[in-house]
Each structure stands twice: as C-alpha cells, then as structure tokens.
Design a protein around this motif. Sequence first.
Motif, PDB file in Angstrom:
ATOM      1  N   LYS A  77      28.916  42.099  37.174  1.00 48.19           N
ATOM      2  CA  LYS A  77      29.225  40.744  37.648  1.00 48.19           C
ATOM      3  C   LYS A  77      27.964  39.957  38.000  1.00 48.19           C
ATOM      4  CE  LYS A  77      32.170  38.269  40.874  1.00 48.19           C
ATOM      5  NZ  LYS A  77      33.228  38.391  41.873  1.00 48.19           N
ATOM      6  N   GLU A 110      29.068  36.561  31.013  1.00 49.11           N
ATOM      7  CA  GLU A 110      29.967  35.460  31.381  1.00 49.11           C
ATOM      8  C   GLU A 110      30.403  34.684  30.143  1.00 49.11           C
ATOM      9  OE1 GLU A 110      28.360  34.188  35.808  1.00 49.11           O
ATOM     10  OE2 GLU A 110      27.224  33.568  34.058  1.00 49.11           O
ATOM     11  N   LYS A 136      34.061  43.806  41.052  1.00 49.04           N
ATOM     12  CA  LYS A 136      32.890  44.003  40.198  1.00 49.04           C
ATOM     13  C   LYS A 136      33.060  43.351  38.832  1.00 49.04           C
ATOM     14  CE  LYS A 136      31.528  48.216  42.504  1.00 49.04           C
ATOM     15  NZ  LYS A 136      31.326  49.636  42.428  1.00 49.04           N
ATOM     16  N   CYS A 137      34.251  42.862  38.565  1.00 41.47           N
ATOM     17  CA  CYS A 137      34.571  42.242  37.277  1.00 41.47           C
ATOM     18  C   CYS A 137      34.238  40.747  37.324  1.00 41.47           C
ATOM     19  CB  CYS A 137      36.060  42.435  36.988  1.00 41.47           C
ATOM     20  SG  CYS A 137      36.594  41.838  35.388  1.00 41.47           S
ATOM     21  N   PRO A 138      33.703  40.186  36.242  1.00 41.63           N
ATOM     22  CA  PRO A 138      33.472  38.732  36.222  1.00 41.63           C
ATOM     23  C   PRO A 138      34.758  37.961  36.531  1.00 41.63           C
ATOM     24  CG  PRO A 138      32.384  39.771  34.368  1.00 41.63           C
ATOM     25  CD  PRO A 138      33.234  40.834  35.019  1.00 41.63           C
ATOM     26  N   ASP A 139      34.645  36.936  37.352  1.00 37.15           N
ATOM     27  CA  ASP A 139      35.807  36.186  37.826  1.00 37.15           C
ATOM     28  C   ASP A 139      36.711  35.689  36.708  1.00 37.15           C
ATOM     29  OD1 ASP A 139      35.071  36.566  40.469  1.00 37.15           O
ATOM     30  OD2 ASP A 139      33.965  34.678  40.579  1.00 37.15           O
ATOM     31  N   LYS A 142      38.938  38.593  35.760  1.00 34.51           N
ATOM     32  CA  LYS A 142      39.304  39.491  36.854  1.00 34.51           C
ATOM     33  C   LYS A 142      40.791  39.827  36.855  1.00 34.51           C
ATOM     34  CE  LYS A 142      37.406  39.214  41.072  1.00 34.51           C
ATOM     35  NZ  LYS A 142      37.095  38.745  42.426  1.00 34.51           N
TER      36      LYS A 142
END
Length: 168
Positions: A77, A110, A136-139, A142
């Motif tokens: 992330k 991203e 921990k995952c990109p928004d 998520k």
Amino acid sequence: MAYRTKTYIAGDWDGDKDAIEQLYKWKESKYLSLDFIDAHDLHQARDTSLNCSIKKSLSQRLNVSKRFVLVVGEKTKDLRSGGCQLCSSYNRWTRACARGHHVDYRSYVEYECEKAKSDGLAIVVLYNSTRVDRDKCPDCIKWSGKHVAMQYYKNGKYYWDYQAVKEL
C-alpha cells in the motif's frame, strides 16, 4: 479487437518476490493444476524507461487481461515507485513534465489497481501472510474482488496454501 485471455500479476516485486515466485512454481508444477497465461510475457518497457512509458506498457498488458491478481505484503500500500514526482523529467516548480507528458502521481501498483477496477477485470487479492489484512491493500480495491491469505501456520511452521489460492 484483442480478447482478454491473460492473467495480470501485480505486487511488490522486491518485497514479495517469494509469494510471486510461488505462484509461478505452482503454475509450472507437473502435479498441481494452477494455470494462468501471464500478461507479463508480452512486451515490457525497459527499466530505464520513463514512468509514463512503463505505465503505457502496463496498460497494454492490462488491456489483454481478464483477471488481475495483486499480491499484498507488508509494504504494498505504501509503494511510491511510478509516480511522476519521482521522475527526472518532472519539474517541481511548475508541477509539469519537461517532456510534455501528462503528470500522474500514482504509483505503478495504484495505477494497475485503478485500471483493473475501471476495466471490470476479475480481481483477486492474495496476501503474503496467514491472514487477510485489508489495511495493507490499496484503497481502490480494498473491498473489490476476492481476498485470501496465501499461507497457513501449522505445528510451528509456515506453509504456502495452494488449496486456498486454487479455489479462486
């Protein structure tokens, strides 16, 4: 018109190399049936390319993919590599590209996640861990797709969880 037939694998190729390599080991195994056609086998930009050239190459590979697999580890992330602000052609005073390219502050990860989501690809998030930790995952993804831990812990040892990954 190109058909979407490939699987695109993204992640922190330095920090989570072990997990990404494990996917390829399962794919190449004569005894296991994890199969995918990797979009990364297509043309790639050179490491010395501009960030925007690399993103163009990523876009071309995502355009032929039907599934997007993101391997998430401790630092995924927070990755910044790929943002124009880190490119030697970026002018900090004008906030513009000295070569006239569009400025994109997103990291490669991203960018890949957002494109996969906007293109409607099947999204699979694999955690290089014994548990799913969406923080921990990109928004952007998520709460999209299927999320699963790639490992399990048994009798004091960590093991790769082929069955959990295979079921996706």
